[in-house]
Design an enzyme around this catalytic site. Structure first.
Site, PDB file in Angstrom:
ATOM      1  N   PHE A   7       0.810  -1.221   0.000  1.00  0.00           N
ATOM      2  CA  PHE A   7       0.000   0.000   0.000  1.00  0.00           C
ATOM      3  C   PHE A   7       0.844   1.272   0.000  1.00  0.00           C
ATOM      4  O   PHE A   7       0.487   2.271   0.626  1.00  0.00           O
ATOM      5  CB  PHE A   7      -0.960  -0.012   1.202  1.00  0.00           C
ATOM      6  CG  PHE A   7      -1.519  -1.363   1.491  1.00  0.00           C
ATOM      7  CD1 PHE A   7      -2.465  -1.918   0.644  1.00  0.00           C
ATOM      8  CD2 PHE A   7      -1.052  -2.123   2.541  1.00  0.00           C
ATOM      9  CE1 PHE A   7      -2.953  -3.191   0.860  1.00  0.00           C
ATOM     10  CE2 PHE A   7      -1.525  -3.398   2.769  1.00  0.00           C
ATOM     11  CZ  PHE A   7      -2.484  -3.939   1.923  1.00  0.00           C
ATOM     12  N   CYS A   8       1.970   1.243  -0.715  1.00  0.00           N
ATOM     13  CA  CYS A   8       2.869   2.395  -0.802  1.00  0.00           C
ATOM     14  C   CYS A   8       3.308   2.855   0.584  1.00  0.00           C
ATOM     15  O   CYS A   8       3.472   4.058   0.832  1.00  0.00           O
ATOM     16  CB  CYS A   8       2.213   3.550  -1.559  1.00  0.00           C
ATOM     17  SG  CYS A   8       1.806   3.158  -3.258  1.00  0.00           S
ATOM     18  N   ASN A   9       3.486   1.913   1.498  1.00  0.00           N
ATOM     19  CA  ASN A   9       3.898   2.231   2.857  1.00  0.00           C
ATOM     20  C   ASN A   9       4.834   1.135   3.354  1.00  0.00           C
ATOM     21  O   ASN A   9       4.469   0.318   4.202  1.00  0.00           O
ATOM     22  CB  ASN A   9       2.679   2.369   3.779  1.00  0.00           C
ATOM     23  CG  ASN A   9       3.021   2.993   5.122  1.00  0.00           C
ATOM     24  OD1 ASN A   9       4.146   2.904   5.603  1.00  0.00           O
ATOM     25  ND2 ASN A   9       2.039   3.618   5.747  1.00  0.00           N
TER      26      ASN A   9
END
EC number: 2.8.1.9
Length: 886
Positions: free
Chosen positions: A425-427
């Protein structure tokens, strides 16, 4: 079923009983009367019928009335470029300024305190701050500015460090636990006279776990009571609010961050590609602008370095003409959100109520041996919307505690028409912390071929990501129940099923029913077959049960080609050759699929080209935008039957209820117009097969479609796989296939799956599948009569007749195996059973490619040809079990 559940002692809490009775009562719905939320869904989101959308943290959905209101506005008014001075331009300028006021009012502030700078999204807003912040570089006379960011931050925040590194400014990642500790310790000694500017960035809400970090950190950091690092200076705070404000109010009068990036599609779904940076006016004069574009200059000279910026900070930083029509759309988004829900506070309570209940229900699920069904990654106990947003992040486990890859969960969810999100999740920071991945593991995963956004969900048995569900203002209890039924049906049905909350009419009231009005648990049990997703209704024509027709390609057998040998043949590697005790392996069936995703064309003998079987996947059906259609979107593709006549050089296409139509096998090079298309991220040159067949397909599917063919002079090369080095002097070329020239399956593997599927469940209601039905679902080119199930996964090379092939690896199956190729009906049991039996990836069938091919004379594959496999070097051929697990 009920007795089985009772014996297990496992029951899920009722909707009202899932919350702490001592906690403040939270509302479900929006207080407009009985059934109002269902009515809202039906009226405003009718397109969601039969769909469970649980990716609101990725993008929430726009309502029908919002879009209608905006469209009517455009139809009734003329909006010109706001940089002009005419009447229509003045209308645009004034409307945009009104929207700025509306945005500030939404966040409980005014133009006296904040300025709205429109950007293309929150990422662009973060980039603007990184490039314009008044950084002081490290040098002999100064320790320089500090850029600190919470490790639980979006990629777009972490990416700001590359800007600071380029100007010799130190970047420091701060772990959430370290900041919690610093908060408990209190203020440290600092120099109040030092004005060295530093920037601290943190998310108001983690887009990974949904934890909400204290808004009080803003003032604590700015005042010096809380130090991300022990460095004297003046601290500014950037609050990444993109995830938070999608479901919660943000009061900037109480929590005055210096910079607040937001994305509007996270709030009300439309428009996309538009965000804003809210800048506190005390920090705005410090921002340094380098580039200037249209509309940002009060005056400039083209012949010398003379430039005077606009006095307004918004005008200085909004380069060029802003997306003014999208900005106008925001007004209708705010209006609609307020009208439908009554405001963000109601949305916060509603979405948290659903998330809290789902968290409690998921946490309570257990296998018969007591093992948890899911592992939830959370920093809170979902006790309050002040500390937790409506996001649940988890991985599904088997009964031994092993993680089931997120890609497999995603594929299964799609069979139930449940839309969720998987990955990191781009994290990456939060992903590492919750999944226990070290920096070295991340590097090794990348070396193994894993990149952000792919489907490599497990490496060496360890997860590379997880599954995330998230709720929006239009989410309902029905959505939650459908999701829980999906988890129960796919993981626990073999134990007789578990109870799940049943929808009640009174739960659709404005407030959730109290614990007094409802029992603590609902003793209903959901049976397996009651959980099936809605079957696709076939609105068009079908075909007979024979979805493939067997033909002999040529009446006279031409000579078989000689294969150019670049390495030892299987006979020369006798030590590694498998010899079946039941007789030699032979080809039992040959199929080609002239039109991608359409029905099989069965043959007994067929020419081989440099891309595989001649004309296999040479054509594909595309929609009005030129996007390839597959059975995932259009299951009725399997009802289209192509027949190839090599002598007449035509393909005849048939479907029930339609007149047969002919398409020439080759293009007319003088009249053909080449188009660009895409297959599995590859660019391919194609041409349109004409309006006649386009009209035929459009009539059959009830929407505009075209038939296109790969251009004969275009070459598409196969991608090199990890661990599969291509042989010297060879380069595999592909037609419109996904990954490889050929797909081979083993009859013994089909028979094992067939036996598992036809074993009755405890109710004796298991659906029966024929061997033919199963074989067609896997859409193989070559079927062989292997002795052992899945023995083909141990092969390195094979020869069929005089043709030699390299085994590239297994085919990772998708949802298409759940579509009956003779009827177009969906049924998820095949994918589910294969997932259970294979234990890891849902693999079935092996990809093959030519290792060498001499096309100077005709080459053919034939039914009855002997198959000679060569084992991989580390496999003992005589020790393979009857049911080999991959």
């Amino acid at each position: 079923m009920a007795s089985a559940a009772a014996e297990s002692g496992q029951e899920l809490p009722a909707f009202a009983g899932s919350r702490d009775p001592s906690a403040p009562r939270l509302a479900y719905g929006y207080g407009y009367g009985p059934g109002s939320l269902r009515e809202l869904r039906a009226r405003e989101f009718g397109r969601l019928a039969g769909t469970v959308y649980l990716d609101h943290a990725g993008a929430t959905l726009f309502s029908q009335s919002q879009l209608e209101s905006f469209t009517n506005d455009l139809m009734e008014n003329t909006y010109g470029n706001p940089h002009s001075q005419n009447i229509s331009s003045k209308l645009t300028y004034d409307t945009v300024e009104q929207v700025r006021y509306r945005i500030l009012a939404h966040f409980h502030t005014t133009p006296e305190d904040y300025t709205v700078i429109f950007t293309s999204g929150s990422t662009a807003a973060l980039k603007l701050v990184a490039e314009a912040f008044p950084w002081v570089s490290q040098g002999p006379e100064s320790s320089g500015s500090q850029f600190c960011y919470l490790t639980d931050s979006h990629t777009s925040v972490v990416g700001m460090r590359n800007v600071t590194m380029a100007i010799n400014v130190t970047s420091t990642p701060v772990r959430p636990e370290d900041l919690w500790s610093a908060e408990e310790r209190g203020a440290s000694v600092s120099d109040p006279d030092c004005q060295l500017p530093h920037l601290f960035c943190y998310p108001a809400q983690s887009n990974f776990s949904g934890v909400r970090y204290p808004l009080s950190w803003i003032e604590e950091v700015k005042s010096g009571r809380l130090h991300p690092v022990s460095t004297p200076g003046k601290w500014f705070v950037l609050l990444d609010a993109a995830s938070y404000v999608s479901t919660s109010p943000l009061d900037l009068s109480a929590h005055q961050a210096d910079f607040v990036p937001i994305s509007f599609y996270k709030i009300f779904g439309f428009p996309t590609g538009l965000g804003a940076l809210l800048v506190h006016n005390r920090a705005a004069p410090l921002l340094r602008k380098t580039y200037f574009g249209g509309g940002t200059a009060s005056a400039y000279l083209a012949g010398e370095d003379f430039y005077i910026p606009r006095p307004s900070v918004a005008q200085r930083f909004e380069d060029g003409t802003i997306s003014f029509l999208d900005v106008i759309a925001l007004k209708h988004g705010f209006d609609t959100l307020e009208r439908l829900t009554g405001g963000m506070e109601n949305i916060k309570q509603h979405t948290f109520t659903l998330a809290q209940y789902t968290y409690v229900a998921l946490s309570s699920l257990r296998y018969p041996n007591g093992a948890a069904v899911v592992r939830i990654y959370s920093d809170s106990e979902f006790s309050s919307p002040e500390v937790q947003g409506p996001i649940i992040n988890f991985n599904v486990l088997d009964d031994k505690g092993n993680i089931i890859g997120y890609s497999q969960v995603d594929k299964m969810a799609s069979l139930y028409n449940i839309h969720l999100r998987t990955g990191c999740f781009c994290n990456t920071g939060a992903c590492q912390r919750h999944l226990g991945m070290s920096n070295e593991m991340v590097r090794k995963n990348f070396q193994a071929g894993h990149v952000c956004g792919d489907n490599m969900d497990l490496i060496d048995g360890q997860p590379t990501g997880s599954v995330r569900i998230s709720f929006g203002y239009m989410s309902t209890l029905d959505d939650v129940q459908a999701f829980l039924r999906f988890i129960i049906d796919t993981r626990l049905h073999s134990s007789g099923g578990w109870p799940v909350p049943q929808a009640r009419a009174d739960t659709e009231e404005a407030g959730a029913p109290s614990a007094e009005s409802q029992p603590d648990v609902i003793p209903a049990v959901v049976g397996r077959h009651s959980l099936l997703p809605q079957e696709d209704a076939l609105t068009g024509s079908g075909v007979s049960n024979n979805s493939s027709t067997t033909v002999n390609a040529l009446p006279v057998a031409p000579p078989v080609c000689d294969v150019a040998r670049t390495q030892q043949t299987p006979s020369e590697k006798a030590a590694g050759v498998l010899e079946g005790a039941l007789g030699p392996l032979v080809v039992t069936n040959l199929y080609l699929y002239p039109i991608k995703s359409c029905a099989a064309f069965e043959v007994t003998r067929w020419p081989v080209g440099n891309q595989g079987l001649l004309y296999d996947r040479s054509w594909m059906v595309v929609n009005h935008n030129g996007v390839c259609l597959s059975q995932k979107q259009e299951p009725r593709l399997c009802l289209i039957q192509p027949f190839i006549d090599l002598q007449q050089r035509i393909m005849v296409i048939k479907a029930k209820g339609m007149e047969p139509i002919e398409v020439p096998l080759e293009e007319n090079s003088e009249r053909t117009q080449i188009h660009q298309s895409r297959v599995c991220a590859d660019r391919v040159n194609t041409y349109d097969c004409g309006e006649k067949i386009s009209s035929w397909l459009s009539t059959f599917f009830g929407r505009p479609c075209h038939l296109i063919k790969q251009s004969s002079n275009f070459q598409r090369n196969a991608k090199k796989k990890h661990g599969n080095d291509q042989l010297p002097g060879t380069m595999a070329t592909l037609s419109l296939v996904n990954e490889a020239q050929y797909l081979l399956i083993n009859t013994s593997s089909i028979l094992e799956l067939h036996q598992q599927l036809n074993t009755s469940d405890e109710n004796g209601k298991q659906e029966l599948f024929s061997v033919k039905d199963l074989s067609l679902r896997f859409r193989a080119n070559i079927i062989i009569n292997g002795e052992r199930a899945f023995e083909e996964e141990k092969w390195d090379e094979i020869s069929i007749g005089s043709l030699h092939f390299q085994v590239l690896g297994p085919c990772h199956r998708c949802q298409m195996i759940c579509i009956d190729q003779q009827t177009g009906q969906r049924n998820q049991h095949v994918f589910q059973k294969l997932s259970e039996s294979r234990e890891t990836k849902v693999n079935f069938g092996m990809y093959l490619m030519h290792t060498s091919l001499d096309l100077s004379s005709p080459c053919f594959l034939s039914v009855g040809s002997q198959v000679l496999p060569v084992l991989k070097e580390n496999v003992e051929g005589h020790d393979l079990p009857a049911s080999e697990k991959h």
